[in-house]
Motif scaffolding. Sequence first.
Motif, PDB file in Angstrom:
ATOM      1  N   HIS A 105      -2.207 -12.571   8.931  1.00  0.00           N
ATOM      2  CA  HIS A 105      -0.815 -12.187   8.660  1.00  0.00           C
ATOM      3  C   HIS A 105      -0.508 -10.861   9.314  1.00  0.00           C
ATOM      4  O   HIS A 105      -1.406 -10.115   9.681  1.00  0.00           O
ATOM      5  N   ASP A 106       0.776 -10.590   9.431  1.00  0.00           N
ATOM      6  CA  ASP A 106       1.210  -9.315   9.981  1.00  0.00           C
ATOM      7  C   ASP A 106       0.785  -8.172   9.059  1.00  0.00           C
ATOM      8  O   ASP A 106       0.634  -8.360   7.843  1.00  0.00           O
ATOM      9  N   HIS A 107       0.572  -6.995   9.647  1.00  0.00           N
ATOM     10  CA  HIS A 107       0.195  -5.818   8.839  1.00  0.00           C
ATOM     11  C   HIS A 107       0.867  -4.551   9.357  1.00  0.00           C
ATOM     12  O   HIS A 107       0.347  -3.446   9.185  1.00  0.00           O
ATOM     13  N   ALA A 108       2.019  -4.691  10.014  1.00  0.00           N
ATOM     14  CA  ALA A 108       2.659  -3.520  10.648  1.00  0.00           C
ATOM     15  C   ALA A 108       3.163  -2.527   9.602  1.00  0.00           C
ATOM     16  O   ALA A 108       3.841  -2.890   8.645  1.00  0.00           O
ATOM     17  N   MET A 109       2.824  -1.280   9.836  1.00  0.00           N
ATOM     18  CA  MET A 109       3.177  -0.177   8.949  1.00  0.00           C
ATOM     19  C   MET A 109       4.681  -0.164   8.625  1.00  0.00           C
ATOM     20  O   MET A 109       5.517  -0.170   9.519  1.00  0.00           O
ATOM     21  N   GLY A 110       4.986  -0.166   7.340  1.00  0.00           N
ATOM     22  CA  GLY A 110       6.367   0.048   6.887  1.00  0.00           C
ATOM     23  C   GLY A 110       7.283  -1.169   6.932  1.00  0.00           C
ATOM     24  O   GLY A 110       8.366  -1.132   6.334  1.00  0.00           O
ATOM     25  N   ILE A 111       6.885  -2.238   7.636  1.00  0.00           N
ATOM     26  CA  ILE A 111       7.743  -3.438   7.697  1.00  0.00           C
ATOM     27  C   ILE A 111       6.949  -4.729   7.452  1.00  0.00           C
ATOM     28  O   ILE A 111       7.457  -5.831   7.667  1.00  0.00           O
ATOM     29  N   ASN A 112       5.734  -4.540   6.993  1.00  0.00           N
ATOM     30  CA  ASN A 112       4.857  -5.672   6.718  1.00  0.00           C
ATOM     31  C   ASN A 112       5.525  -6.714   5.814  1.00  0.00           C
ATOM     32  O   ASN A 112       5.458  -7.918   6.064  1.00  0.00           O
TER      33      ASN A 112
ATOM     34  N   PHE B 180     -20.737  -2.315   1.037  1.00  0.00           N
ATOM     35  CA  PHE B 180     -20.022  -2.097   2.299  1.00  0.00           C
ATOM     36  C   PHE B 180     -20.911  -2.517   3.456  1.00  0.00           C
ATOM     37  O   PHE B 180     -21.779  -1.765   3.890  1.00  0.00           O
ATOM     38  N   GLU B 181     -20.702  -3.740   3.895  1.00  0.00           N
ATOM     39  CA  GLU B 181     -21.579  -4.341   4.904  1.00  0.00           C
ATOM     40  C   GLU B 181     -20.784  -4.689   6.149  1.00  0.00           C
ATOM     41  O   GLU B 181     -19.588  -4.920   6.065  1.00  0.00           O
ATOM     42  N   GLY B 182     -21.497  -4.816   7.237  1.00  0.00           N
ATOM     43  CA  GLY B 182     -20.890  -5.397   8.428  1.00  0.00           C
ATOM     44  C   GLY B 182     -20.657  -4.395   9.535  1.00  0.00           C
ATOM     45  O   GLY B 182     -21.357  -4.400  10.539  1.00  0.00           O
ATOM     46  N   TYR B 183     -19.689  -3.514   9.346  1.00  0.00           N
ATOM     47  CA  TYR B 183     -19.290  -2.616  10.439  1.00  0.00           C
ATOM     48  C   TYR B 183     -18.903  -1.262   9.874  1.00  0.00           C
ATOM     49  O   TYR B 183     -18.401  -1.169   8.755  1.00  0.00           O
ATOM     50  N   THR B 184     -19.130  -0.227  10.660  1.00  0.00           N
ATOM     51  CA  THR B 184     -18.574   1.073  10.318  1.00  0.00           C
ATOM     52  C   THR B 184     -17.173   1.150  10.929  1.00  0.00           C
ATOM     53  O   THR B 184     -16.825   0.356  11.802  1.00  0.00           O
ATOM     54  N   GLY B 185     -16.392   2.115  10.461  1.00  0.00           N
ATOM     55  CA  GLY B 185     -15.077   2.324  11.061  1.00  0.00           C
ATOM     56  C   GLY B 185     -13.989   2.406  10.011  1.00  0.00           C
ATOM     57  O   GLY B 185     -14.246   2.385   8.806  1.00  0.00           O
ATOM     58  N   ARG B 186     -12.778   2.526  10.516  1.00  0.00           N
ATOM     59  CA  ARG B 186     -11.608   2.767   9.672  1.00  0.00           C
ATOM     60  C   ARG B 186     -10.976   1.450   9.230  1.00  0.00           C
ATOM     61  O   ARG B 186     -10.615   0.618  10.049  1.00  0.00           O
ATOM     62  N   TYR B 187     -10.855   1.268   7.915  1.00  0.00           N
ATOM     63  CA  TYR B 187     -10.227   0.083   7.337  1.00  0.00           C
ATOM     64  C   TYR B 187      -9.158   0.539   6.348  1.00  0.00           C
ATOM     65  O   TYR B 187      -8.872   1.745   6.245  1.00  0.00           O
ATOM     66  N   VAL B 188      -8.588  -0.395   5.609  1.00  0.00           N
ATOM     67  CA  VAL B 188      -7.626  -0.011   4.582  1.00  0.00           C
ATOM     68  C   VAL B 188      -7.918  -0.758   3.282  1.00  0.00           C
ATOM     69  O   VAL B 188      -8.593  -1.785   3.275  1.00  0.00           O
ATOM     70  N   TRP B 189      -7.406  -0.198   2.202  1.00  0.00           N
ATOM     71  CA  TRP B 189      -7.343  -0.934   0.932  1.00  0.00           C
ATOM     72  C   TRP B 189      -5.952  -0.724   0.384  1.00  0.00           C
ATOM     73  O   TRP B 189      -5.317   0.310   0.640  1.00  0.00           O
ATOM     74  N   HIS B 190      -5.457  -1.730  -0.334  1.00  0.00           N
ATOM     75  CA  HIS B 190      -4.052  -1.645  -0.745  1.00  0.00           C
ATOM     76  C   HIS B 190      -3.719  -2.671  -1.811  1.00  0.00           C
ATOM     77  O   HIS B 190      -4.489  -3.599  -2.075  1.00  0.00           O
ATOM     78  N   CYS B 191      -2.535  -2.482  -2.386  1.00  0.00           N
ATOM     79  CA  CYS B 191      -1.967  -3.490  -3.269  1.00  0.00           C
ATOM     80  C   CYS B 191      -1.387  -4.580  -2.380  1.00  0.00           C
ATOM     81  O   CYS B 191      -0.751  -4.291  -1.371  1.00  0.00           O
ATOM     82  N   HIS B 192      -1.591  -5.852  -2.763  1.00  0.00           N
ATOM     83  CA  HIS B 192      -1.070  -6.935  -1.922  1.00  0.00           C
ATOM     84  C   HIS B 192       0.299  -7.424  -2.365  1.00  0.00           C
ATOM     85  O   HIS B 192       0.802  -8.427  -1.852  1.00  0.00           O
ATOM     86  N   ILE B 193       0.944  -6.714  -3.317  1.00  0.00           N
ATOM     87  CA  ILE B 193       2.383  -6.939  -3.483  1.00  0.00           C
ATOM     88  C   ILE B 193       2.985  -6.190  -2.298  1.00  0.00           C
ATOM     89  O   ILE B 193       2.859  -4.966  -2.186  1.00  0.00           O
ATOM     90  N   LEU B 194       3.600  -6.938  -1.394  1.00  0.00           N
ATOM     91  CA  LEU B 194       3.922  -6.342  -0.094  1.00  0.00           C
ATOM     92  C   LEU B 194       4.952  -5.232  -0.209  1.00  0.00           C
ATOM     93  O   LEU B 194       4.935  -4.282   0.579  1.00  0.00           O
ATOM     94  N   GLU B 195       5.830  -5.326  -1.219  1.00  0.00           N
ATOM     95  CA  GLU B 195       6.816  -4.261  -1.422  1.00  0.00           C
ATOM     96  C   GLU B 195       6.104  -2.973  -1.846  1.00  0.00           C
ATOM     97  O   GLU B 195       6.568  -1.871  -1.527  1.00  0.00           O
ATOM     98  N   HIS B 196       5.020  -3.078  -2.577  1.00  0.00           N
ATOM     99  CA  HIS B 196       4.251  -1.888  -2.963  1.00  0.00           C
ATOM    100  C   HIS B 196       3.457  -1.345  -1.781  1.00  0.00           C
ATOM    101  O   HIS B 196       3.422  -0.152  -1.532  1.00  0.00           O
ATOM    102  N   GLU B 197       2.815  -2.264  -1.081  1.00  0.00           N
ATOM    103  CA  GLU B 197       1.979  -1.867   0.058  1.00  0.00           C
ATOM    104  C   GLU B 197       2.790  -1.059   1.071  1.00  0.00           C
ATOM    105  O   GLU B 197       2.345  -0.019   1.565  1.00  0.00           O
ATOM    106  N   ASP B 198       4.001  -1.552   1.376  1.00  0.00           N
ATOM    107  CA  ASP B 198       4.836  -0.868   2.361  1.00  0.00           C
ATOM    108  C   ASP B 198       5.288   0.494   1.878  1.00  0.00           C
ATOM    109  O   ASP B 198       5.596   1.371   2.672  1.00  0.00           O
ATOM    110  N   LYS B 199       5.376   0.654   0.556  1.00  0.00           N
ATOM    111  CA  LYS B 199       5.874   1.917   0.025  1.00  0.00           C
ATOM    112  C   LYS B 199       4.700   2.702  -0.548  1.00  0.00           C
ATOM    113  O   LYS B 199       4.652   2.995  -1.731  1.00  0.00           O
ATOM    114  N   GLU B 200       3.737   2.961   0.290  1.00  0.00           N
ATOM    115  CA  GLU B 200       2.648   3.915   0.033  1.00  0.00           C
ATOM    116  C   GLU B 200       1.522   3.431  -0.873  1.00  0.00           C
ATOM    117  O   GLU B 200       0.649   4.214  -1.213  1.00  0.00           O
TER     118      GLU B 200
END
Length: 534
Positions: A186-193, A500-520
């Motif tokens: 799915h799309d994950h674009a900042m602020g308009i997801n 925490f397995e698999g890969y190092t690097g930058r990921y995210v965690w968030h609420c999956h209610i998309l209205e919440h996710e987009d608003k911080e």
Amino acid sequence: MSLSRRSFLQQASLAACLSLKKSALADSLSVSDLDPNTLRPWVDPLPIPEAVQSVGQRPDPDDPSRNLPFYRMTMREMQLKLHRDLPLTRVWGFNHSSPGPIFETRSGRGLLVEWANELPLKHFLPIDHTIDGAGASVPEVRSVIHLHGGKTPAASDGYPEDWFVPGQSRAYHYPNRQDASLLFYHDHAMGINRLNIYAGLQGLFLIRDETEDSLNLPKGKYEIPLLLCDRFLLTDGQLNYPVSPNPKAPWVPEIYGNAMLVNGKLFPYLEVEPRLYRFRVLNGANTRFFRLSVEHNSGDASELHVIGSDQGLLSAPATEKRILLAPAERTDFVVDFSPFAGQNLLLTTDGFELMQFRVANSKPSALALPQTLRPVPRTPESQAIRTRRLTLDEVMDPVQQSMGMMLNRTPWHAPVTEKPVIDTTEIWELINLTEDTHPIHLHLVRFQLLERRPFDVFLYQDKAEMRYVGPPRPILPVEAGWKDTVRAESGEVTRIIVKFEGYTGRYVWHCHILEHEDKEMMRPYEVVAAQSHG
Ligand code: C2O
Ligand code: CU
Ligand code: CU
């Protein structure tokens, strides 16, 4: 007390929606909100997403002497029929459909996807330029694709700020070194997801493996993927996304549409034989939680034999009459239609009818489900090297209107605070100080739910002191498998254990209610190498 605040807000925003709608109505004559119940149900067959076809081979980034299948997925605007009696609806999808075509691969079999943005330059849903990352200076139409539930290298994970604009594309590598499960892209674009996904930018992704093969579960035409979501429609067939009373800041904290789409159709039907069927179900809604049941004529709910959750098979089937599914959660269940030859059944949620099953009047075939599926060893708490306490917060303005949600009272742009070390295990305690249930998702990893326990919210808010006010709630068998999204309930501490397995690097965690996710309600986290922890 707290409840009345929320219902007041709901009424206030409803009234605002209605008054805005009226003025829009004046210009466009006869367009108004569609009441889906005015449509004839069960006239369209359930669409089954078509399988994505690879368009060639490319070198494997992990081992250039080998080739991997290569796919091209194009995001486009298109006009689709959501129901026989509705005009065409403008949606955004992949290649020729929304939801997009379905991937099917095997555990350990990697693949490469070029995600191409060929969307128009203007968005057709209400962007809120006051939201972080969606300011008036950034392009309106942006996209970046994330494979939800995928154990994916950071560079291919679809970091929200790695968006790209129409005319551009990105090639991502999915190694798929994980158990059989239903993932989704799915799309994950900042602020308009929330808007991009509402427009239709999502699709399913299946990983198979030998354990699953050996179980003899219903397959082929007896295994049905279902992507569920809710929308608001207008009588001209177009999508409607609700807005706040403030035209400069149209964001709304939640949406509950009245039009239920199943694989992109309103009220579809599926012809089935009187035998076992397997359903692979994703809640692809922005906010809505589904409470799924399959009802037969008398209104009774059938038994649903749940065999899997987000990250694959449970240890054994669990029988339920109703399955609760938050946004981004998946369920995998088997229904036995053999007692219902010649009858029609309905898939329902909270009084809404989603789809119809027409059971053929033929000779029932009695098949059996395996008694055990895949061992899911419990991760012992003693394995965790650290426990993090993380709050879920709602931020109010002086007149007690929601200004958005946050994780640990920290905005998206603050420096990374969660830096687990690769191959270590942690316990995350999600302390929910809000009035809502939030489905919390971590990228990259799978985890187990340890417990949920009620606590004194006011004491915690006052003095940051944790006092439990009841015993831990037992975990139901359907939540005892591997998860990547967990419901953190209001007034409870939800404890999960994560390796925490698999890969190092930058990921995210968030609420999956998309209205919440987009608003911080989203934060970066970083998996770090053993020598460099912070
Ligand atoms: Cu469905 Cu960030 O994920
Ligand atoms: Cu994800
Ligand atoms: Cu939330």
